[in-house]
Motif scaffolding. Sequence first.
Motif, PDB file in Angstrom:
ATOM      1  N   ILE A 102       0.847  -1.184   0.000  1.00 27.78           N
ATOM      2  CA  ILE A 102       0.000   0.000   0.000  1.00 27.78           C
ATOM      3  C   ILE A 102       0.889   1.242   0.000  1.00 27.78           C
ATOM      4  N   THR A 103       0.673   2.128  -0.953  1.00 28.37           N
ATOM      5  CA  THR A 103       1.431   3.368  -1.047  1.00 28.37           C
ATOM      6  C   THR A 103       0.457   4.544  -1.115  1.00 28.37           C
ATOM      7  N   PRO A 104       0.896   5.754  -0.769  1.00 30.09           N
ATOM      8  CA  PRO A 104       0.001   6.917  -0.840  1.00 30.09           C
ATOM      9  C   PRO A 104      -0.464   7.171  -2.263  1.00 30.09           C
ATOM     10  N   ARG A 105      -1.729   7.580  -2.397  1.00 31.48           N
ATOM     11  CA  ARG A 105      -2.282   7.856  -3.719  1.00 31.48           C
ATOM     12  C   ARG A 105      -2.499   9.355  -3.964  1.00 31.48           C
ATOM     13  N   LYS A 106      -2.641  10.111  -2.883  1.00 32.35           N
ATOM     14  CA  LYS A 106      -2.811  11.557  -3.023  1.00 32.35           C
ATOM     15  C   LYS A 106      -1.446  12.208  -3.148  1.00 32.35           C
ATOM     16  N   LYS A 107      -1.234  12.957  -4.209  1.00 31.75           N
ATOM     17  CA  LYS A 107       0.042  13.623  -4.439  1.00 31.75           C
ATOM     18  C   LYS A 107       0.132  14.898  -3.599  1.00 31.75           C
ATOM     19  N   SER A 108       1.342  15.151  -3.092  1.00 27.98           N
ATOM     20  CA  SER A 108       1.586  16.354  -2.303  1.00 27.98           C
ATOM     21  C   SER A 108       2.264  17.426  -3.141  1.00 27.98           C
ATOM     22  N   ALA A 109       2.074  18.679  -2.708  1.00 26.82           N
ATOM     23  CA  ALA A 109       2.747  19.783  -3.383  1.00 26.82           C
ATOM     24  C   ALA A 109       4.240  19.782  -3.087  1.00 26.82           C
ATOM     25  N   ALA A 110       4.608  19.304  -1.901  1.00 26.43           N
ATOM     26  CA  ALA A 110       6.015  19.239  -1.511  1.00 26.43           C
ATOM     27  C   ALA A 110       6.221  17.999  -0.659  1.00 26.43           C
ATOM     28  N   TYR A 111       7.447  17.470  -0.707  1.00 27.30           N
ATOM     29  CA  TYR A 111       7.795  16.273   0.065  1.00 27.30           C
ATOM     30  C   TYR A 111       6.929  15.085  -0.376  1.00 27.30           C
ATOM     31  N   ARG A 137       0.278  20.522   1.615  1.00 29.01           N
ATOM     32  CA  ARG A 137      -0.106  21.660   0.796  1.00 29.01           C
ATOM     33  C   ARG A 137       1.141  22.488   0.486  1.00 29.01           C
ATOM     34  N   THR A 138       0.977  23.466  -0.394  1.00 29.35           N
ATOM     35  CA  THR A 138       2.132  24.211  -0.904  1.00 29.35           C
ATOM     36  C   THR A 138       2.987  24.825   0.195  1.00 29.35           C
ATOM     37  N   ASN A 139       2.384  25.395   1.220  1.00 27.16           N
ATOM     38  CA  ASN A 139       3.137  26.108   2.250  1.00 27.16           C
ATOM     39  C   ASN A 139       3.331  25.308   3.537  1.00 27.16           C
ATOM     40  N   ASP A 140       3.044  24.010   3.520  1.00 27.44           N
ATOM     41  CA  ASP A 140       3.214  23.199   4.722  1.00 27.44           C
ATOM     42  C   ASP A 140       4.689  22.971   5.022  1.00 27.44           C
TER      43      ASP A 140
END
Length: 226
Positions: free
Chosen positions: A163-172, A194-197
């Motif tokens: 199982i791997t993450p499916r939602k892509k992140s803006a960073a990291y 999110r972008t500024n996290d």
Amino acid sequence: MATRLQRIVPLTALLVLALTTSACDTPSPAPPVKSSKNSADSHAPDASASSGAAASVTIVGPAPSDLHDVDWTKTPAPGAFCGVPDLVRFDAQGQATAKSTVWGKVSLMRGRTVLYGDTDGDHRDEAAEYLGCGDGVTQNGQILAAYAVYTHVGKNLAVIGTITPRKKSAAYGTALVGLDFSTGRIVAHEKWYRTNDPHCCPTGDATTVWYRHGDRLTPGTTHVTS
């Protein structure tokens, strides 16, 4: 039904940050465990597993009747989620280095908490082991997180999917923070950036249902919950 069939076990932020730690003098990937033809060897994988099952799973060794009794510190894990084609063995600190076909030299780690739940209705728990992959160099070098899901195939311990993450992140890289087990499915809980996290604190939440069909896991739709 037993209460342990469904549970969410959160991972601490330290587990996410551990992906960035470089492993020193750690072992190379272990070759896949071979099935023994000697039926008298009680420590060898069971060669009686069906050819259909063998085609869809990765046998890693013999299994006790209860997967809660597996010594996970000595159990190899699949490296394919990070582009490592072989099984990987970890050192006493849960670290390993390997060569990824995608990212080159990588640092892998296994979590100390293994999650359990019954997904096939046989009243025996499957197991999910947390795995991480990083570049082993930079502080924010996380590449990917995963859970390897193990089950019984005959007398063997086998990986039926990762199982791997499916939602892509803006960073990291998106983190996995827990699983919820039920018959025929596993719900993965994801934390995305999110972008500024900042690196410490992803603020997005998402879930993906992974469906079990026989000895195979397939992801369904990902739902962003915040």
